[in-house]
Design a protein around this motif. Structure first.
Motif, PDB file in Angstrom:
ATOM      1  N   LEU A  96     -29.365 -17.658 -20.957  1.00  0.00           N
ATOM      2  CA  LEU A  96     -28.935 -17.734 -22.359  1.00  0.00           C
ATOM      3  C   LEU A  96     -29.211 -16.449 -23.130  1.00  0.00           C
ATOM      4  O   LEU A  96     -29.080 -16.432 -24.351  1.00  0.00           O
ATOM      5  CB  LEU A  96     -29.624 -18.915 -23.048  1.00  0.00           C
ATOM      6  N   ALA A 129     -22.788 -26.000 -25.471  1.00  0.00           N
ATOM      7  CA  ALA A 129     -21.671 -25.405 -24.750  1.00  0.00           C
ATOM      8  C   ALA A 129     -20.335 -25.849 -25.329  1.00  0.00           C
ATOM      9  O   ALA A 129     -19.363 -25.082 -25.326  1.00  0.00           O
ATOM     10  CB  ALA A 129     -21.757 -25.776 -23.268  1.00  0.00           C
ATOM     11  N   GLN A 132     -19.212 -23.477 -28.031  1.00  0.00           N
ATOM     12  CA  GLN A 132     -19.032 -22.069 -27.681  1.00  0.00           C
ATOM     13  C   GLN A 132     -17.615 -21.835 -27.163  1.00  0.00           C
ATOM     14  O   GLN A 132     -16.920 -22.767 -26.723  1.00  0.00           O
ATOM     15  CB  GLN A 132     -20.045 -21.659 -26.607  1.00  0.00           C
ATOM     16  N   VAL A 137     -19.185 -19.750 -22.000  1.00  0.00           N
ATOM     17  CA  VAL A 137     -19.564 -20.800 -21.044  1.00  0.00           C
ATOM     18  C   VAL A 137     -19.342 -20.324 -19.613  1.00  0.00           C
ATOM     19  O   VAL A 137     -20.184 -20.530 -18.733  1.00  0.00           O
ATOM     20  CB  VAL A 137     -18.760 -22.088 -21.325  1.00  0.00           C
ATOM     21  N   GLU A 138     -18.225 -19.670 -19.388  1.00  0.00           N
ATOM     22  CA  GLU A 138     -17.923 -19.172 -18.054  1.00  0.00           C
ATOM     23  C   GLU A 138     -18.920 -18.095 -17.631  1.00  0.00           C
ATOM     24  O   GLU A 138     -19.292 -18.005 -16.451  1.00  0.00           O
ATOM     25  CB  GLU A 138     -16.497 -18.627 -18.013  1.00  0.00           C
ATOM     26  N   VAL A 140     -22.089 -17.861 -18.432  1.00  0.00           N
ATOM     27  CA  VAL A 140     -23.328 -18.531 -18.013  1.00  0.00           C
ATOM     28  C   VAL A 140     -23.148 -19.153 -16.635  1.00  0.00           C
ATOM     29  O   VAL A 140     -24.032 -19.054 -15.771  1.00  0.00           O
ATOM     30  CB  VAL A 140     -23.742 -19.597 -19.045  1.00  0.00           C
ATOM     31  N   ARG A 141     -22.033 -19.757 -16.407  1.00  0.00           N
ATOM     32  CA  ARG A 141     -21.804 -20.416 -15.119  1.00  0.00           C
ATOM     33  C   ARG A 141     -21.662 -19.401 -13.986  1.00  0.00           C
ATOM     34  O   ARG A 141     -21.980 -19.720 -12.825  1.00  0.00           O
ATOM     35  CB  ARG A 141     -20.571 -21.312 -15.221  1.00  0.00           C
ATOM     36  N   ALA A 167     -30.399 -24.440 -20.610  1.00  0.00           N
ATOM     37  CA  ALA A 167     -28.970 -24.346 -20.307  1.00  0.00           C
ATOM     38  C   ALA A 167     -28.409 -25.691 -19.852  1.00  0.00           C
ATOM     39  O   ALA A 167     -27.258 -26.033 -20.154  1.00  0.00           O
ATOM     40  CB  ALA A 167     -28.739 -23.287 -19.230  1.00  0.00           C
ATOM     41  N   TYR A 172     -24.348 -26.264 -20.421  1.00  0.00           N
ATOM     42  CA  TYR A 172     -23.715 -25.170 -19.689  1.00  0.00           C
ATOM     43  C   TYR A 172     -23.711 -25.423 -18.185  1.00  0.00           C
ATOM     44  O   TYR A 172     -22.813 -24.971 -17.476  1.00  0.00           O
ATOM     45  CB  TYR A 172     -24.436 -23.853 -19.980  1.00  0.00           C
TER      46      TYR A 172
END
Length: 216
Positions: A96, A129, A132, A137-138, A140-141, A167, A172
């Motif tokens: 994050l 998430a 956002q 989001v992508e 973080v993933r 997270a 997320y």
């Protein structure tokens, strides 16, 4: 011509003297030379010791450093730097935390063996998430996907997952996936989770939990 004179206390080699020498040199059983004392039991033959079998145990630990505030990462980072300085491979993933020039292609390397990774977002993430944009989001993933791959392949010796629990709480990353991945971690790998929010399932899975508190 010299004559042999008898010496007191000695007997000739024949007759009674020969019989006495034979008796003195005969082997006397141990039980006769050391009679058993009243109340003592004779020593028995010791049984052979059982064979010991080494059981393989997991060497790596799952540790949690948590606090009701954002501040449990500093002490863990110093441990990660020390571990990398001693020659181990280390991955530090902050899910994050954002900033300038972040992301998978711009990760920072320290000590030649510590990779420090953050999502490619311009600022720290503290919202759900769902609130956002999809790019954040992508990002973080992507950090989670890379960390998951490194963890399952055993590519590192120490992995620090900063604010992974938060997270998960913010939506997320899926909690079920995190639990499944941590259950499959290689035996040699040490994993440290840091952050203010930790699910009950993560706390129950941990080998060691460190809770930081502010002074009363």
């Amino acid at each position: 011509m010299t004559a042999s004179l008898p010496v007191p206390g000695l007997t000739s080699a024949s007759g009674a003297g020969s019989s006495g020498a034979t008796q003195a040199g005969a082997a006397v059983p141990w039980t006769q030379r050391h009679p058993q004392r009243p109340g003592h039991r004779p020593l028995g033959v010791a049984a052979p010791a059982p064979l010991l079998r080494l059981v393989a145990q997991q060497e790596g630990l799952l540790q949690i450093h948590t606090a009701p505030f954002r501040g449990s990462f500093g002490a863990v980072l110093s441990q990660a730097l020390r571990t990398a300085g001693l020659g181990s491979r280390v991955l530090v993933s902050q899910f994050l935390k954002g900033g300038v020039d972040q992301g998978l292609d711009s990760s920072l390397w320290l000590c030649g063996r510590l990779q420090w990774l953050r999502p490619g977002v311009p600022a720290c993430l503290s919202e759900l998430a769902a609130d956002q944009d999809l790019d954040a989001v992508e990002a973080v993933r992507q950090v989670w996907a890379f960390s998951r791959e490194q963890l399952l392949s055993g590519a590192v010796d120490l992995m620090v997952l900063d604010e992974l629990g938060l997270a998960v709480d913010l939506g997320y990353i899926e909690k079920a996936e995190v639990l499944a991945v941590l259950e499959r971690r290689p035996a040699h790998l040490d994993v440290i989770l840091t952050g203010p929010a930790m699910a009950t399932e993560l706390m129950a899975m941990a080998d060691q939990v460190t809770q930081l508190r502010r002074g009363l």
